[in-house]
Scaffold this motif. Structure first.
Motif, PDB file in Angstrom:
ATOM      1  N   ALA A  58       4.134 -10.637  27.252  1.00 38.03           N
ATOM      2  CA  ALA A  58       4.566 -11.264  28.509  1.00 38.03           C
ATOM      3  C   ALA A  58       5.360 -12.532  28.230  1.00 38.03           C
ATOM      4  CB  ALA A  58       3.348 -11.573  29.371  1.00 38.03           C
ATOM      5  N   ILE A  59       5.136 -13.075  27.053  1.00 39.02           N
ATOM      6  CA  ILE A  59       5.838 -14.304  26.685  1.00 39.02           C
ATOM      7  C   ILE A  59       5.961 -14.310  25.162  1.00 39.02           C
ATOM      8  CG2 ILE A  59       3.778 -15.741  26.410  1.00 39.02           C
ATOM      9  CD1 ILE A  59       5.405 -17.958  27.865  1.00 39.02           C
ATOM     10  N   CYS A  60       6.877 -15.109  24.626  1.00 40.54           N
ATOM     11  CA  CYS A  60       6.992 -15.122  23.165  1.00 40.54           C
ATOM     12  C   CYS A  60       6.298 -16.357  22.599  1.00 40.54           C
ATOM     13  CB  CYS A  60       8.460 -15.093  22.736  1.00 40.54           C
ATOM     14  SG  CYS A  60       9.348 -16.559  23.240  1.00 40.54           S
ATOM     15  N   PRO A  61       5.927 -16.330  21.336  1.00 42.31           N
ATOM     16  CA  PRO A  61       5.165 -17.443  20.759  1.00 42.31           C
ATOM     17  C   PRO A  61       5.852 -18.798  20.938  1.00 42.31           C
ATOM     18  CG  PRO A  61       5.310 -15.631  19.195  1.00 42.31           C
ATOM     19  CD  PRO A  61       6.109 -15.227  20.372  1.00 42.31           C
ATOM     20  N   GLU A  62       7.149 -18.820  20.733  1.00 39.93           N
ATOM     21  CA  GLU A  62       7.853 -20.111  20.806  1.00 39.93           C
ATOM     22  C   GLU A  62       7.739 -20.726  22.190  1.00 39.93           C
ATOM     23  OE1 GLU A  62       9.157 -17.257  19.586  1.00 39.93           O
ATOM     24  OE2 GLU A  62       8.967 -17.843  17.467  1.00 39.93           O
ATOM     25  N   ARG A  63       7.879 -19.901  23.205  1.00 38.40           N
ATOM     26  CA  ARG A  63       7.798 -20.451  24.555  1.00 38.40           C
ATOM     27  C   ARG A  63       6.394 -20.892  24.900  1.00 38.40           C
ATOM     28  NH1 ARG A  63      11.321 -17.448  29.126  1.00 38.40           N
ATOM     29  NH2 ARG A  63       9.994 -18.752  30.421  1.00 38.40           N
ATOM     30  N   LEU A  64       5.426 -20.154  24.400  1.00 38.24           N
ATOM     31  CA  LEU A  64       4.041 -20.534  24.670  1.00 38.24           C
ATOM     32  C   LEU A  64       3.752 -21.900  24.065  1.00 38.24           C
ATOM     33  CD1 LEU A  64       1.264 -19.611  25.791  1.00 38.24           C
ATOM     34  CD2 LEU A  64       0.697 -19.038  23.445  1.00 38.24           C
ATOM     35  N   ILE A  65       4.223 -22.079  22.840  1.00 40.74           N
ATOM     36  CA  ILE A  65       3.966 -23.335  22.148  1.00 40.74           C
ATOM     37  C   ILE A  65       4.681 -24.488  22.842  1.00 40.74           C
ATOM     38  CG2 ILE A  65       4.430 -24.558  19.987  1.00 40.74           C
ATOM     39  CD1 ILE A  65       4.050 -21.758  18.636  1.00 40.74           C
ATOM     40  N   ALA A  66       5.873 -24.226  23.333  1.00 44.99           N
ATOM     41  CA  ALA A  66       6.609 -25.278  24.051  1.00 44.99           C
ATOM     42  C   ALA A  66       5.890 -25.641  25.342  1.00 44.99           C
ATOM     43  CB  ALA A  66       8.027 -24.799  24.356  1.00 44.99           C
ATOM     44  N   ARG A  67       5.292 -24.639  25.948  1.00 46.64           N
ATOM     45  CA  ARG A  67       4.614 -24.855  27.228  1.00 46.64           C
ATOM     46  C   ARG A  67       3.294 -25.599  27.074  1.00 46.64           C
ATOM     47  NH1 ARG A  67       2.612 -25.835  31.251  1.00 46.64           N
ATOM     48  NH2 ARG A  67       2.184 -24.629  33.139  1.00 46.64           N
ATOM     49  N   PHE A  68       2.586 -25.235  26.008  1.00 45.95           N
ATOM     50  CA  PHE A  68       1.263 -25.841  25.777  1.00 45.95           C
ATOM     51  C   PHE A  68       1.158 -26.358  24.348  1.00 45.95           C
ATOM     52  CE2 PHE A  68      -0.220 -24.664  29.812  1.00 45.95           C
ATOM     53  CZ  PHE A  68       0.004 -23.315  30.055  1.00 45.95           C
ATOM     54  N   TRP A 123       2.950 -14.629  15.879  1.00 46.99           N
ATOM     55  CA  TRP A 123       2.232 -15.702  16.558  1.00 46.99           C
ATOM     56  C   TRP A 123       1.731 -16.737  15.554  1.00 46.99           C
ATOM     57  CZ3 TRP A 123       2.107 -16.040  21.799  1.00 46.99           C
ATOM     58  CH2 TRP A 123       2.559 -14.905  22.490  1.00 46.99           C
ATOM     59  N   ILE A 124       1.180 -16.263  14.466  1.00 51.45           N
ATOM     60  CA  ILE A 124       0.658 -17.177  13.455  1.00 51.45           C
ATOM     61  C   ILE A 124       1.810 -17.957  12.842  1.00 51.45           C
ATOM     62  CG2 ILE A 124      -0.638 -17.356  11.306  1.00 51.45           C
ATOM     63  CD1 ILE A 124      -2.332 -16.380  13.579  1.00 51.45           C
ATOM     64  N   LYS A 125       2.875 -17.233  12.564  1.00 50.36           N
ATOM     65  CA  LYS A 125       4.029 -17.898  11.940  1.00 50.36           C
ATOM     66  C   LYS A 125       4.563 -19.014  12.827  1.00 50.36           C
ATOM     67  CE  LYS A 125       8.510 -16.640  10.071  1.00 50.36           C
ATOM     68  NZ  LYS A 125       9.500 -15.610  10.279  1.00 50.36           N
ATOM     69  N   ALA A 126       4.706 -18.704  14.120  1.00 51.55           N
ATOM     70  CA  ALA A 126       5.249 -19.711  15.029  1.00 51.55           C
ATOM     71  C   ALA A 126       4.302 -20.897  15.184  1.00 51.55           C
ATOM     72  CB  ALA A 126       5.536 -19.085  16.386  1.00 51.55           C
ATOM     73  N   MET A 127       3.033 -20.629  15.290  1.00 49.81           N
ATOM     74  CA  MET A 127       2.079 -21.729  15.462  1.00 49.81           C
ATOM     75  C   MET A 127       1.969 -22.573  14.206  1.00 49.81           C
ATOM     76  SD  MET A 127      -0.975 -20.267  17.912  1.00 49.81           S
ATOM     77  CE  MET A 127      -1.320 -18.742  17.073  1.00 49.81           C
ATOM     78  N   ALA A 128       2.059 -21.919  13.063  1.00 53.70           N
ATOM     79  CA  ALA A 128       1.992 -22.663  11.808  1.00 53.70           C
ATOM     80  C   ALA A 128       3.210 -23.583  11.698  1.00 53.70           C
ATOM     81  CB  ALA A 128       1.957 -21.700  10.624  1.00 53.70           C
ATOM     82  N   LYS A 129       4.366 -23.012  12.042  1.00 53.02           N
ATOM     83  CA  LYS A 129       5.605 -23.791  11.956  1.00 53.02           C
ATOM     84  C   LYS A 129       5.589 -24.995  12.878  1.00 53.02           C
ATOM     85  CE  LYS A 129      10.507 -22.804  12.238  1.00 53.02           C
ATOM     86  NZ  LYS A 129      11.393 -21.891  12.924  1.00 53.02           N
ATOM     87  N   SER A 130       5.007 -24.834  14.064  1.00 47.53           N
ATOM     88  CA  SER A 130       4.996 -25.926  15.027  1.00 47.53           C
ATOM     89  C   SER A 130       3.797 -26.836  14.879  1.00 47.53           C
ATOM     90  CB  SER A 130       4.970 -25.364  16.450  1.00 47.53           C
ATOM     91  OG  SER A 130       6.035 -24.496  16.624  1.00 47.53           O
TER      92      SER A 130
END
Lengths: 190, 581
Positions: free
Chosen positions: B60-70, B101-108
């Motif tokens: 429903a959403i991509c990892p990058e946008r989720l991280i930007a949102r929260f 998801w893990i990759k994006a969260m780790a990066k951010s």
């Protein structure tokens, strides 16, 4: 299941629709007749699936319904891990010897860890570094350099892939990866 | 002054920290979502204070946008494949991969602490990256996932220094028979919950004993089949504080020393409230468990195929405080009668089939269900696999008006009422009419459009509906779509619902999480039209035949269609057999 479909085991292929309808006839049925309350009962399908179901190791009565994919709705994990009530001491695995023509020593594998033929063949190919090629009901592993075969409980040498997986694991005594040239006698002749 | 002459309260008078503190008390996801919609300032405060996020559909959403949102995300719940994937209706490789998801969260540099996944593909690589990227990682819960091996678990054990929870439920794990459990360092003493019941392979028993001994906060321990009875007994001695126990193998000789020690050990386990396992069980040995039964609130014997009905009933007679019971149908109708007369606190009952493919022999019928519904006034959640059901029985069961979840599975999917030979429309109609709080319903048996008429009329709070082999025409599906305004998930297989029903109210699908339709009458053309008109929906076709998209004509019926709302359009990871329209 994917493995059976790959090997083209139509007789035991699990289908989405009610048992007994092939893909073709199901499509025709759907476009021609609107479904009514009176659906064809699975019993009518028995002709094509009967032999396969009867020979399966499960306790079945002559009117056993062949399996509909995804029904009953139980998680695969649960289905795979439910022990039938009737079993006694847990067998720890079905270990069979595997020989390959030309290899210096034999190996042993546990048939229980595989879910079907695709996984078994891949494991054998990895273990012995060969390629079995594509299986087809008509021609077996036509054209492959090596062919997987097995000795069943009656002492006959059979081609791996012909019978339903459950039947195979229950009757396989040992495996032999034969040279393609020798295996021609075992291939299904049309 | 706080109060202006217009008598409006200006909440923005309060500094952000105060609002944040207030928001801390708002824990439900729905409520927090609402809070963020009030105004810009609330949106911002909520955004930076939000730590727990639930995503019912990972696409429903991509990892990058989720991280930007929260950006302060600490706890994430993700669900991947559609529900019917549990029943082999979705091919492997469909999607639901954890790695991005893990990759994006780790990066951010997200400070992830908790991850709960359902029906996702979890690779060893993703587990390893997870274990190395989040120093405060505390809890990993995997339900019905696949794609990983015990090597991935070894990485978690080795690297997550503050791990509190490792909970593996019904996952397909490739067992490399390595020593993953031994990878927990001696310094790791933080475990509160460890569940590895679904693993098939051996583990190092000595390591397990040492781990349990040093994990003084351990409250929940669920073992796999490879852990023998002898070890179980020793573990109980080291962990008498356990609240939740799942035994591994429960096979032993009643005259043995180990059995006597076990009996003694279990007596000290006064805190056990939840019991499961018995993955391998010797008959006539359950009496050792009786001392802890009177405090049990959850009992799961759904994998204990070795227990006969009379042993089950003898055990249950000791469980007066039971609130949740998961059992096999070999308990029989009579056994359910014992449940009804003993377990007056029962809220949830799940009866699983012991012989799933032998519809002729399921041991429970409508009788058992009637007894339980009459005897257990608090019953609100049901999963019941049975041989048959009657309208009369369902009408009686409907007197139990508290149902929130009602899932009935008759093993022969189109079986009518065996007494009257009628469809089960009236029975289910009674259920939806009486149970005003019903949120989840699964139907089976012979059913016509009439049952959907009732559902559309009465099931106002429905959130999830599962339909198979039911209905006569598009009207059925339309009744549901028009009547159940709170519907979030609709899954349909083998029903004669077609294009007219699918396209009638396309806007409806934006209010839902997802719709699954397989072996119905919808055509490719209709799916394409839907996809074209609704840019916020992903319409996916799963096609397992040889034909390519160009070969199929629009008038042909699609095998499987899955559509879901999304903020990010087509996903990039779809395999060849999934067509994104």
């Amino acid at each position: 299941m994917a493995s059976e479909k790959d090997l083209n085991l139509e007789a035991t292929e699990l289908r989405l629709g009610l048992p007994g309808t092939s893909d073709e006839s199901a499509k025709n049925q759907m476009s021609a007749t609107p479904r009514s309350n009176k659906r064809a009962l699975p019993e009518e399908s028995m002709s094509s699936n009967a032999t396969a179901s009867k020979n399966c190791d499960q306790e079945t009565t002559p009117h056993t319904k062949a399996q509909v994919v995804g029904w009953p709705p139980i998680r695969s994990y649960r289905k795979n891990n439910l022990q039938p009530k009737k079993s006694e001491a847990e067998p720890s695995g079905i270990y069979v010897k595997v020989s390959m023509d030309g290899a210096p020593y034999l190996r042993k594998i546990d048939l229980k860890v595989f879910k079907g033929y695709t996984e078994l063949l891949k494991a054998l190919e990895d273990m012995f570094k060969f390629k079995a090629g594509e299986y087809s009901e008509r021609e077996g592993y036509n054209g492959s350099e090596f062919v997987p075969t097995y000795e069943d409980k009656y002492g006959d040498w059979m081609l791996v892939g012909d019978v339903p997986w459950e039947m195979f694991t229950n009757s396989c005594k040992k495996l032999r990866i034969m040279k393609g040239s020798e295996a021609r006698g075992l291939g299904c002749v049309v | 002054m706080l109060w202006g002459s217009r008598k409006t309260i200006n909440m923005n008078y309060f500094p952000d920290e105060v609002l944040e503190h207030v928001f801390d008390f708002i824990t439900s996801h729905k409520d927090r979502n609402s809070v963020s919609l009030v105004c810009k300032s609330w949106y911002k405060i909520e955004k930076y204070s939000r730590q727990r996020v639930f995503l019912g559909n990972c696409y429903a959403i991509c990892p990058e946008r989720l991280i930007a949102r929260f950006p302060e995300l600490k706890s994430l719940t993700l669900k991947g494949k559609p529900h019917f994937a549990d029943f082999n209706l979705v091919p492997d490789d469909w999607g639901g991969f954890l790695y991005p998801w893990i990759k994006a969260m780790a990066k951010s540099r997200i400070g992830l602490e908790e991850l709960k996944l359902k029906r996702m593909v979890v690779s060893d690589e993703s587990l390893e990256l997870l274990s190395k990227s989040f120093p405060n990682f505390k809890s990993l819960v995997l339900v019905s996932c696949e794609g990983f091996t015990t090597d991935g678990l070894a990485a978690i054990a080795s690297n997550c220094r503050f791990l509190r929870e490792l909970d593996l439920q019904e996952n397909e794990v490739e067992d490399h028979r390595g020593h993953w459990l031994s990878c927990f360092p001696e310094s790791c003493t933080s475990l509160v919950s460890l569940n590895f019941a679904c693993l098939k392979g051996e583990i190092n028993l000595a390591s397990l004993e040492r781990l349990v001994a040093r994990s003084t906060n351990l409250k929940s321990l669920r073992l796999n089949r490879a852990v023998p009875f002898d070890t179980l007994q020793r573990l109980l001695i080291r962990a008498p504080q356990l609240v939740d126990l799942g035994t591994g193998s429960y096979v032993h000789d009643p005259s043995s020393e180990a059995y006597n020690k076990f009996k003694a050990a279990i007596q000290s386990c006064n805190s056990i409230r939840s019991l499961s396992g018995f993955l391998e069980v010797a008959p006539r040995c359950m009496s050792a468990i009786y001392p802890i039964c009177e405090n049990l609130t959850f009992l799961n014997l759904s994998y204990a195929a070795g227990l006969q009905s009379n042993e089950l009933t003898k055990l249950i007679q000791h469980c007066r405080k039971l609130q949740r019971l998961w059992i096999l149908d070999c308990i029989g109708d009579k056994g359910l009668g014992v449940v009804a007369s003993t377990c007056k606190e029962l809220q949830e009952l799940r009866v699983f089939p012991s012989n799933p493919f032998d519809a002729g022999n399921a041991a429970v019928t409508e009788e058992g269900l009637i007894l339980v519904s009459e005897g257990c006034p608090k019953l609100n959640s049901l999963l019941y696999f049975c041989q048959q059901m009657t309208n009369a029985a369902l009408i009686t069961v409907a007197n139990c008006t508290n149902f929130i979840r009602f899932r009935l599975c008759i093993l022969d999917p189109i079986k009518p009422d065996p007494v009257t030979n009628q469809p089960l429309d009236e029975g289910f109609g009674a259920i939806v009419r009486s149970c005003k709080g019903l949120k989840r319903l699964s139907l089976s048996g012979l059913l016509t459009d009439q049952v959907f008429y009732y559902i559309g009329m009465y099931a106002k709070k429905h959130e999830m509906l599962s339909i198979a082999f039911a209905g006569d025409s598009d009207k059925g599906m339309l009744y549901v779509l028009n009547g159940c305004k709170k519907l979030r998930k609709l899954e349909i297989r083998d029903c004669p619902f077609g294009d007219a029903a699918l396209l009638e109210d396309m806007g409806e699908y934006e209010t839902m999480r997802s719709l699954w339709m397989s072996t119905c009458d919808v055509t490719l053309g209709a799916c394409k039209m839907l996809a074209k008109k609704m840019p916020n929906l992903n319409v996916e076709i799963i096609n397992e035949s040889e034909q390519t998209e160009s070969n199929l004509d629009d008038s042909q019926k699609v095998d499987k269609m899955y559509l879901y709302r999304t903020l990010v359009g087509h996903r990039e990871d779809a395999p060849e057999f999934v067509w994104l329209l």
